[in-house]
Write an enzyme that holds these catalytic residues in place. Sequence first.
Site, PDB file in Angstrom:
ATOM      1  N   HIS A 244      63.974  12.357  42.506  1.00  0.00           N
ATOM      2  CA  HIS A 244      63.795  13.731  42.011  1.00  0.00           C
ATOM      3  C   HIS A 244      64.073  13.847  40.508  1.00  0.00           C
ATOM      4  O   HIS A 244      63.260  14.376  39.750  1.00  0.00           O
ATOM      5  CB  HIS A 244      64.739  14.681  42.762  1.00  0.00           C
ATOM      6  CG  HIS A 244      64.698  14.555  44.245  1.00  0.00           C
ATOM      7  ND1 HIS A 244      63.681  15.064  45.008  1.00  0.00           N
ATOM      8  CD2 HIS A 244      65.573  13.981  45.120  1.00  0.00           C
ATOM      9  CE1 HIS A 244      63.915  14.816  46.291  1.00  0.00           C
ATOM     10  NE2 HIS A 244      65.063  14.153  46.375  1.00  0.00           N
TER      11      HIS A 244
ATOM     12  N   ASP B 197      74.954  15.950  37.829  1.00  0.00           N
ATOM     13  CA  ASP B 197      75.980  15.776  38.861  1.00  0.00           C
ATOM     14  C   ASP B 197      75.909  14.352  39.403  1.00  0.00           C
ATOM     15  O   ASP B 197      75.927  14.110  40.603  1.00  0.00           O
ATOM     16  CB  ASP B 197      75.829  16.816  39.984  1.00  0.00           C
ATOM     17  CG  ASP B 197      74.476  16.768  40.678  1.00  0.00           C
ATOM     18  OD1 ASP B 197      73.517  16.191  40.103  1.00  0.00           O
ATOM     19  OD2 ASP B 197      74.352  17.308  41.802  1.00  0.00           O
TER      20      ASP B 197
END
Length: 291
Positions: free
Chosen positions: A228, A13
């Site tokens: 992340h 995303d």
Amino acid sequence: MASPTMRVIFDTDIGTDVDDALALAVLLGSPEVDLAGCTTVYGDTLLRARLAKRLAKLGGRAALPVIPGAVKTLTDRNVWWAGHEGKLFPDLDTERVDPGDAVAYLVDRVTSAPGEVDVVAVGPLTNIAHAITAAPSFARDVRHLWIMGGRFDDPEPEHNLKSDPEAAAVVFASGAPITVTGLEITTTVRMDAGDVSAIAGAGPLGEALKAEIEQWWRFWNEEWNCPHDPITVLTMVAPDLFTFSPEGRVSVGPDGSSTFEPGDGRTRVTTSAPPLQVAQEIVRRIAAAAA
């Protein structure tokens, strides 16, 4: 340079948190990886695909297939949109992405080469859930799924699983071999101004990543971020940096909360990582993408 040993599809995303763009750059700078394609998920997936295509071009991979995927979650939940996605490239709407459907692309590439394709999934798991539903053999044929998601030391839901918990439940119940890296690991690693300075020197891609990082910092009024998604890539390409749980099962609650139970199952959880070494390895591989 070593011959690539891993054929990889990147499901992302990209465009909101800068960590997706950093993960793409780490993949581009990893000699172990043959990055076969990129699929986008969650919200304006065409914009996300155009951004991935532009960054791939800046990294010397103009021919990388980039295919937009699922716009809506399985139950059409609201999409969280920061508003800055793609804004650093005013001409982004001129970027041509590849035709086709992301789910069909995933199914075709994975099932046509059983045991040969890894998928790195760092966004909501909608595309992956659709692929599993469309082709039950997908879960058996994928070599490994590398997922950024969940939190396994706290009941607080993590964004990717919370955004589409129904999809996450499908994926973790599929029987596919999975390594999942949660927030309790990724939040121990920080990238700061020194890291950004090193990244900025990595050619046109590094300059673009510097601007994307600083945009994300402005959004949160911070001067650091947790990488992340690049950490998740490293669990695949540099597993010796990490320790992992025994295999077991991940359960996903209706709110996206996640729990892990060792034993019967094919999922393992990343359990430790050395923060400084991980940050240095991310920067090293991004710099290599410009070589």
